[in-house]
Design an enzyme around this catalytic site. Structure first.
Site, PDB file in Angstrom:
ATOM      1  N   ARG A  75     -13.483  -8.455   2.118  1.00 31.24           N
ATOM      2  CA  ARG A  75     -12.082  -8.216   1.776  1.00 31.24           C
ATOM      3  C   ARG A  75     -11.265  -9.468   2.093  1.00 31.24           C
ATOM      4  NH1 ARG A  75      -9.992  -3.102   1.941  1.00 31.24           N
ATOM      5  NH2 ARG A  75      -8.113  -4.095   1.134  1.00 31.24           N
ATOM      6  N   HIS A  99      -7.593   0.801  -6.143  1.00 29.56           N
ATOM      7  CA  HIS A  99      -7.773  -0.044  -4.949  1.00 29.56           C
ATOM      8  C   HIS A  99      -8.502  -1.327  -5.392  1.00 29.56           C
ATOM      9  CE1 HIS A  99      -7.773  -1.182  -0.903  1.00 29.56           C
ATOM     10  NE2 HIS A  99      -8.626  -0.340  -0.369  1.00 29.56           N
ATOM     11  N   GLN A 126     -10.157  -3.968  -2.830  1.00 32.56           N
ATOM     12  CA  GLN A 126     -11.416  -3.484  -2.260  1.00 32.56           C
ATOM     13  C   GLN A 126     -12.571  -3.798  -3.213  1.00 32.56           C
ATOM     14  OE1 GLN A 126     -12.104  -1.666   0.772  1.00 32.56           O
ATOM     15  NE2 GLN A 126     -14.192  -2.176   0.134  1.00 32.56           N
ATOM     16  N   ASP A 151     -17.402   7.342  -0.818  1.00 28.72           N
ATOM     17  CA  ASP A 151     -16.071   7.242  -0.192  1.00 28.72           C
ATOM     18  C   ASP A 151     -15.731   8.639   0.322  1.00 28.72           C
ATOM     19  OD1 ASP A 151     -13.485   6.455   0.531  1.00 28.72           O
ATOM     20  OD2 ASP A 151     -12.689   6.500  -1.513  1.00 28.72           O
ATOM     21  N   CYS A 206     -16.280   1.914   1.213  1.00 29.19           N
ATOM     22  CA  CYS A 206     -15.107   1.067   1.457  1.00 29.19           C
ATOM     23  C   CYS A 206     -14.601   1.197   2.888  1.00 29.19           C
ATOM     24  CB  CYS A 206     -14.003   1.402   0.464  1.00 29.19           C
ATOM     25  SG  CYS A 206     -13.548   3.150   0.478  1.00 29.19           S
ATOM     26  N   ARG A 210       0.886  -1.182   0.000  1.00 27.17           N
ATOM     27  CA  ARG A 210       0.000   0.000   0.000  1.00 27.17           C
ATOM     28  C   ARG A 210       0.907   1.210   0.000  1.00 27.17           C
ATOM     29  NH1 ARG A 210      -5.110   1.688   3.691  1.00 27.17           N
ATOM     30  NH2 ARG A 210      -6.011   0.285   2.160  1.00 27.17           N
TER      31      ARG A 210
HETATM   32  N1   CP Z   1     -11.058   0.022   2.850  1.00 28.60           N
HETATM   33  C1   CP Z   1      -9.771  -0.023   3.237  1.00 28.60           C
HETATM   34  O1   CP Z   1      -8.860  -0.288   2.456  1.00 28.60           O
HETATM   35  O2   CP Z   1      -9.594   0.251   4.562  1.00 28.60           O
HETATM   36  P1   CP Z   1      -8.203   0.462   5.311  1.00 28.60           P
HETATM   37  O3   CP Z   1      -7.663   1.811   4.852  1.00 28.60           O
HETATM   38  O4   CP Z   1      -8.569   0.461   6.764  1.00 28.60           O
HETATM   39  O5   CP Z   1      -7.265  -0.640   4.941  1.00 28.60           O
HETATM   40  N1  NVA Z   2     -10.085   6.812  -1.273  1.00 28.78           N
HETATM   41  C1  NVA Z   2      -9.658   6.380   0.026  1.00 28.78           C
HETATM   42  C2  NVA Z   2      -9.858   4.901   0.172  1.00 28.78           C
HETATM   43  C3  NVA Z   2      -9.471   4.347   1.515  1.00 28.78           C
HETATM   44  C4  NVA Z   2      -9.659   2.861   1.624  1.00 28.78           C
HETATM   45  C5  NVA Z   2      -8.205   6.743   0.253  1.00 28.78           C
HETATM   46  O1  NVA Z   2      -7.404   6.534  -0.653  1.00 28.78           O
HETATM   47  O2  NVA Z   2      -7.884   7.250   1.324  1.00 28.78           O
END
Ligand code: CP
Ligand code: NVA
Length: 315
Positions: free
Chosen positions: A302, A139, A142, A234, A274, A112
């Site tokens: 997930r 993502h 997700q 989101d 998400c 990530r």
């Molecule tokens: N939805 C998601 O990826 O959550 P986190 O940022 O908690 O991993």
């Molecule tokens: N769009 C959000 C998704 C988090 C899971 C971010 O990137 O922070």
């Protein structure tokens, strides 16, 4: 329950849904639901026994970290959490050297990070599969969990209407690819200037030719919500964009999902997010806690969706 894993996935990266065929995405969703059934029946499914996966996190996480870590453990493997504070990458070691080194120890890497190009570079040099656990651009894991959730509630993806209301961000991009590969129609409602990346839209539209999915962007949230089967929202400011949040709150005020505009969708529409959510901003408490919300099913899925991905790429 035992079944053979399709060898076509072995050794591959999972960086974007775009990289997989519609048949492969369907296979992964089906495998995810089988793996979920095994888990619920209490049977073990240790297909990654003796395997290890490193998890690099350059951004915070609750769901991704816990679901990958628990998922790897449930598959009989061993997950290693690698924070940038501990890795030499945090002190400037190159992505290339990190990739080449980790490939000598591990069977897979989940990452990530901010830059999507960093993930592509890591995958280029790594000789083991790289899984995208979120970048500024995409993502995909997700959306695999999300599509599994929609299938559970709506029995199909083909022909349904998903309305994503908010920022044209990494979630919007991966939902466009998900829709394109499965025949799900996806409309993005966002203020002008916050549309999805045109290159992603163009690629997704190319993919959609095969499934007939309709993908489009509007500025009016009500137009998007009209007759929707799935409502998705989101945060307005993603991780790394915190400085812009005050300005964005003004621009996005009319893009909130609340009880009033929920009524524009089909009565049986499901509401998705998400997570993490900014309650009271992009979604009200009433909606996220309401009977149409499936946000914690999404969070749970997930785990199952990622177990399917890990199982096949590291088999
Ligand atoms: N939805 C998601 O990826 O959550 P986190 O940022 O908690 O991993
Ligand atoms: N769009 C959000 C998704 C988090 C899971 C971010 O990137 O922070």
């Amino acid at each position: 329950m035992t079944f053979d894993l399709d060898p076509i996935f072995k050794g591959r990266d999972f960086i974007s849904i775009h990289d997989y065929t519609k048949e492969e995405i369907a296979y992964l969703l089906d495998l995810a639901s089988k793996i979920k059934a095994i888990q619920k029946s209490g049977q073990p499914y240790p297909v990654l026994e003796g395997k290890t996966m490193g998890m690099i996190f350059q951004k915070p996480s609750t769901r991704t970290r816990v679901s990958f870590e628990v998922g790897m453990y449930q598959l009989g493997g061993y997950p290693l959490f690698l924070s940038p504070n501990d890795l030499q990458i945090g002190r400037g070691e190159s992505v290339k050297d990190t990739a080449l080194t980790l490939s000598r120890f591990l069977n897979g890497i989940m990452i990530r990070t901010f830059s999507h190009d960093e993930v592509l570079e890591l995958a280029h040099y790594a000789t083991i599969p790289v899984i995208n656990g979120l970048t500024d651009l995409l993502h995909p894991c997700q959306v695999m969990g999300d599509m599994m959730t929609i299938l559970e509630h709506k029995k199909t993806l083909e022909g349904i209407k998903l309305a994503f209301v908010g920022d044209g961000n990494n979630m919007a991009h991966s939902l466009l690819f998900g829709g394109a590969k499965t025949g799900m129609n996806v409309v993005i409602a966002c203020p002008s200037g916050f549309e999805p990346d045109p290159e992603i839209m163009a690629l997704a539209k190319e993919d959609a030719q095969e499934t007939g999915a309709r993908l489009w962007v509007v500025t009016d949230p009500e137009e998007a919500l009209h007759d929707a089967d799935v409502i998705y929202t989101d945060v307005w400011s993603s991780m790394g964009q915190e400085k812009e949040s005050a300005e964005k709150e003004k621009r996005f005020a009319s893009y909130q999902i609340n009880q009033k505009n929920l009524a524009l969708a089909k009565p049986e529409a499901i509401v998705m997010h998400c997570l993490p959510a900014k309650r009271g901003r992009e979604i009200t408490d009433e909606v996220i806690d309401g009977p149409q919300s499936v946000v914690f099913d999404e969070a749970e899925n997930r785990l199952h969706a990622q177990k399917a991905i890990m199982a096949v790429v590291m088999q």
